[in-house]
Design a protein around this motif. Structure first.
Motif, PDB file in Angstrom:
ATOM      1  N   UNK A  62       0.302  -7.814   5.053  1.00 59.03           N
ATOM      2  CA  UNK A  62      -0.133  -7.686   3.661  1.00 59.03           C
ATOM      3  C   UNK A  62      -0.053  -6.237   3.201  1.00 59.03           C
ATOM      4  N   UNK A  63      -0.376  -5.297   4.079  1.00 58.59           N
ATOM      5  CA  UNK A  63      -0.267  -3.884   3.706  1.00 58.59           C
ATOM      6  C   UNK A  63       1.192  -3.501   3.441  1.00 58.59           C
ATOM      7  N   UNK A  64       2.097  -4.069   4.240  1.00 64.69           N
ATOM      8  CA  UNK A  64       3.522  -3.788   4.001  1.00 64.69           C
ATOM      9  C   UNK A  64       3.971  -4.370   2.672  1.00 64.69           C
ATOM     10  N   UNK A  65       3.509  -5.573   2.365  1.00 62.26           N
ATOM     11  CA  UNK A  65       3.856  -6.178   1.076  1.00 62.26           C
ATOM     12  C   UNK A  65       3.309  -5.333  -0.071  1.00 62.26           C
ATOM     13  N   UNK A  66       2.075  -4.855   0.074  1.00 59.36           N
ATOM     14  CA  UNK A  66       1.490  -4.010  -0.988  1.00 59.36           C
ATOM     15  C   UNK A  66       2.305  -2.738  -1.171  1.00 59.36           C
ATOM     16  N   UNK A  67       2.767  -2.151  -0.048  1.00 54.90           N
ATOM     17  CA  UNK A  67       3.545  -0.924  -0.128  1.00 54.90           C
ATOM     18  C   UNK A  67       4.843  -1.141  -0.908  1.00 54.90           C
ATOM     19  N   UNK A  68       5.518  -2.261  -0.614  1.00 52.11           N
ATOM     20  CA  UNK A  68       6.765  -2.565  -1.334  1.00 52.11           C
ATOM     21  C   UNK A  68       6.492  -2.804  -2.815  1.00 52.11           C
ATOM     22  N   UNK A  69       5.459  -3.575  -3.113  1.00 52.24           N
ATOM     23  CA  UNK A  69       5.140  -3.893  -4.504  1.00 52.24           C
ATOM     24  C   UNK A  69       4.715  -2.642  -5.269  1.00 52.24           C
ATOM     25  N   UNK A  70       3.910  -1.800  -4.637  1.00 51.31           N
ATOM     26  CA  UNK A  70       3.464  -0.578  -5.307  1.00 51.31           C
ATOM     27  C   UNK A  70       4.644   0.334  -5.610  1.00 51.31           C
ATOM     28  N   UNK A  71       5.624   0.373  -4.695  1.00 47.36           N
ATOM     29  CA  UNK A  71       6.807   1.200  -4.934  1.00 47.36           C
ATOM     30  C   UNK A  71       7.603   0.693  -6.126  1.00 47.36           C
ATOM     31  N   UNK A  72       7.503  -0.589  -6.411  1.00 51.47           N
ATOM     32  CA  UNK A  72       8.201  -1.168  -7.564  1.00 51.47           C
ATOM     33  C   UNK A  72       7.398  -1.014  -8.853  1.00 51.47           C
ATOM     34  N   UNK A  73       6.168  -0.563  -8.747  1.00 51.94           N
ATOM     35  CA  UNK A  73       5.338  -0.423  -9.936  1.00 51.94           C
ATOM     36  C   UNK A  73       4.467  -1.625 -10.229  1.00 51.94           C
ATOM     37  N   UNK A  74       4.336  -2.544  -9.259  1.00 54.49           N
ATOM     38  CA  UNK A  74       3.502  -3.725  -9.477  1.00 54.49           C
ATOM     39  C   UNK A  74       2.030  -3.334  -9.455  1.00 54.49           C
ATOM     40  N   UNK A  75       1.209  -4.135 -10.098  1.00 52.90           N
ATOM     41  CA  UNK A  75      -0.228  -3.882 -10.164  1.00 52.90           C
ATOM     42  C   UNK A  75      -0.908  -4.475  -8.928  1.00 52.90           C
ATOM     43  N   UNK A  76      -1.183  -3.630  -7.947  1.00 54.66           N
ATOM     44  CA  UNK A  76      -1.831  -4.069  -6.710  1.00 54.66           C
ATOM     45  C   UNK A  76      -3.261  -3.538  -6.620  1.00 54.66           C
ATOM     46  N   UNK A  77      -3.837  -3.184  -7.755  1.00 48.92           N
ATOM     47  CA  UNK A  77      -5.158  -2.555  -7.764  1.00 48.92           C
ATOM     48  C   UNK A  77      -6.229  -3.458  -7.153  1.00 48.92           C
ATOM     49  N   UNK A  78      -6.181  -4.753  -7.465  1.00 45.46           N
ATOM     50  CA  UNK A  78      -7.203  -5.670  -6.952  1.00 45.46           C
ATOM     51  C   UNK A  78      -7.172  -5.696  -5.426  1.00 45.46           C
ATOM     52  N   UNK A  79      -5.976  -5.726  -4.846  1.00 50.20           N
ATOM     53  CA  UNK A  79      -5.858  -5.713  -3.383  1.00 50.20           C
ATOM     54  C   UNK A  79      -6.365  -4.395  -2.818  1.00 50.20           C
ATOM     55  N   UNK A  80      -5.999  -3.292  -3.462  1.00 51.55           N
ATOM     56  CA  UNK A  80      -6.389  -1.972  -2.963  1.00 51.55           C
ATOM     57  C   UNK A  80      -7.904  -1.775  -3.031  1.00 51.55           C
ATOM     58  N   UNK A  81      -8.558  -2.376  -4.022  1.00 50.57           N
ATOM     59  CA  UNK A  81     -10.008  -2.228  -4.144  1.00 50.57           C
ATOM     60  C   UNK A  81     -10.748  -2.992  -3.046  1.00 50.57           C
ATOM     61  N   UNK A  82     -10.213  -4.147  -2.641  1.00 52.04           N
ATOM     62  CA  UNK A  82     -10.909  -4.931  -1.629  1.00 52.04           C
ATOM     63  C   UNK A  82     -10.534  -4.514  -0.211  1.00 52.04           C
ATOM     64  N   UNK A  83      -9.370  -3.890  -0.047  1.00 53.47           N
ATOM     65  CA  UNK A  83      -8.859  -3.589   1.307  1.00 53.47           C
ATOM     66  C   UNK A  83      -9.820  -2.757   2.153  1.00 53.47           C
ATOM     67  N   UNK A  84     -10.462  -1.700   1.639  1.00 44.21           N
ATOM     68  CA  UNK A  84     -11.335  -0.897   2.508  1.00 44.21           C
ATOM     69  C   UNK A  84     -12.578  -1.645   2.991  1.00 44.21           C
TER      70      UNK A  84
END
Length: 254
Positions: A62-84
């Protein structure tokens, strides 16, 4: 700007593939959790070891998927807020010091997968799931069906391997070596064409063929051969300034 919505992404996309791998591991964790909760299941402790390996891998995917999506400019804020705040381990100790499955940890993983799916608006998850079911072609997974188990494991392993290979950075290209190879290919093709034109011209008086032939001889470094051919050709067929100019063209020093 992220434009995945402009076209339909499928399971071959890197981000989608990583999410699918995480989702497959999630299914395995749920299956292992059912075994662990059954005190009479002979595979209970083996399932505990497997789930402790699979759960961290879910988050790595899931972290790898978030990294790819974030590099494309996708909104991954919800995932990033819950991840820690997610649980680092899926095992929890009971009052009698026996290990069991933390249901909240599984719920964290489910929510994370759902959040990342929402960040990929161009993916038709229902269609992807349907293709996956058709590929596996097994109505339900039964413990006694060894072929079914092999099929599922092979599919997940292939998905992991495919994602891993696609994530390996391309080997750096040596521009000089690439140019040398291209020049060698050009020279090889030129020699083949010279042989063909030599057979084609023979003793004929064909100006276009003769001009191309003498030009290629000079470009291939066969200036002396070009001169001899020009002398024979002009003597046999008459004056041809193109043939003579190429035959007498300046040559690089030896």
């Amino acid at each position: 700007m992220y434009r995945d919505a402009a076209f339909a992404l499928d399971e071959h996309d890197r981000a989608v593939g990583a999410i699918l791998i995480g989702e497959s591991l999630m299914v395995q964790c749920e299956r292992s959790a059912d075994q662990i909760r059954d005190p009479h299941d002979p595979q209970r402790w083996r399932a505990m070891r497997e789930i402790q390996d699979d759960y961290p891998e879910i988050w790595r995917q899931l972290d790898r998927a978030r990294e790819v999506l974030a590099a494309r400019g996708a909104n991954t804020m919800a995932y990033e807020e819950m991840r820690p705040h997610v649980r680092r381990t899926i095992a929890s100790d009971t009052d009698d010091h026996a290990s069991t499955v933390d249901a909240d940890a599984l719920e964290d993983a489910r929510r994370a997968i759902a959040e990342l799916k929402l960040a990929v608006p161009g993916a038709d998850w229902k269609a992807i799931a349907r293709r996956t079911r058709e590929l596996v072609a097994i109505p339900e997974l039964r413990r006694h069906s060894r072929f079914a188990v092999v099929g599922i494991v092979s599919f997940v392993t292939l998905a992991v391997l495919t994602w891993f290979l696609s994530s390996i950075p391309d080997k750096k290209i040596d521009e000089r070596e690439l140019m040398r190879q291209e020049l060698a290919d050009v020279a090889s093709q030129r020699k083949v064409k010279i042989q063909y034109l030599q057979l084609a011209i023979g003793e004929r008086c064909d100006a276009p063929v003769a001009q191309e032939y003498v030009k290629l001889l000079v470009m291939d470094g066969q200036g002396d051969h070009a001169e001899r051919f020009a002398d024979r050709y002009v003597g046999r067929c008459g004056e041809d300034t193109v043939v003579e100019n190429w035959a007498n063209a300046p040559r690089p020093p030896r």
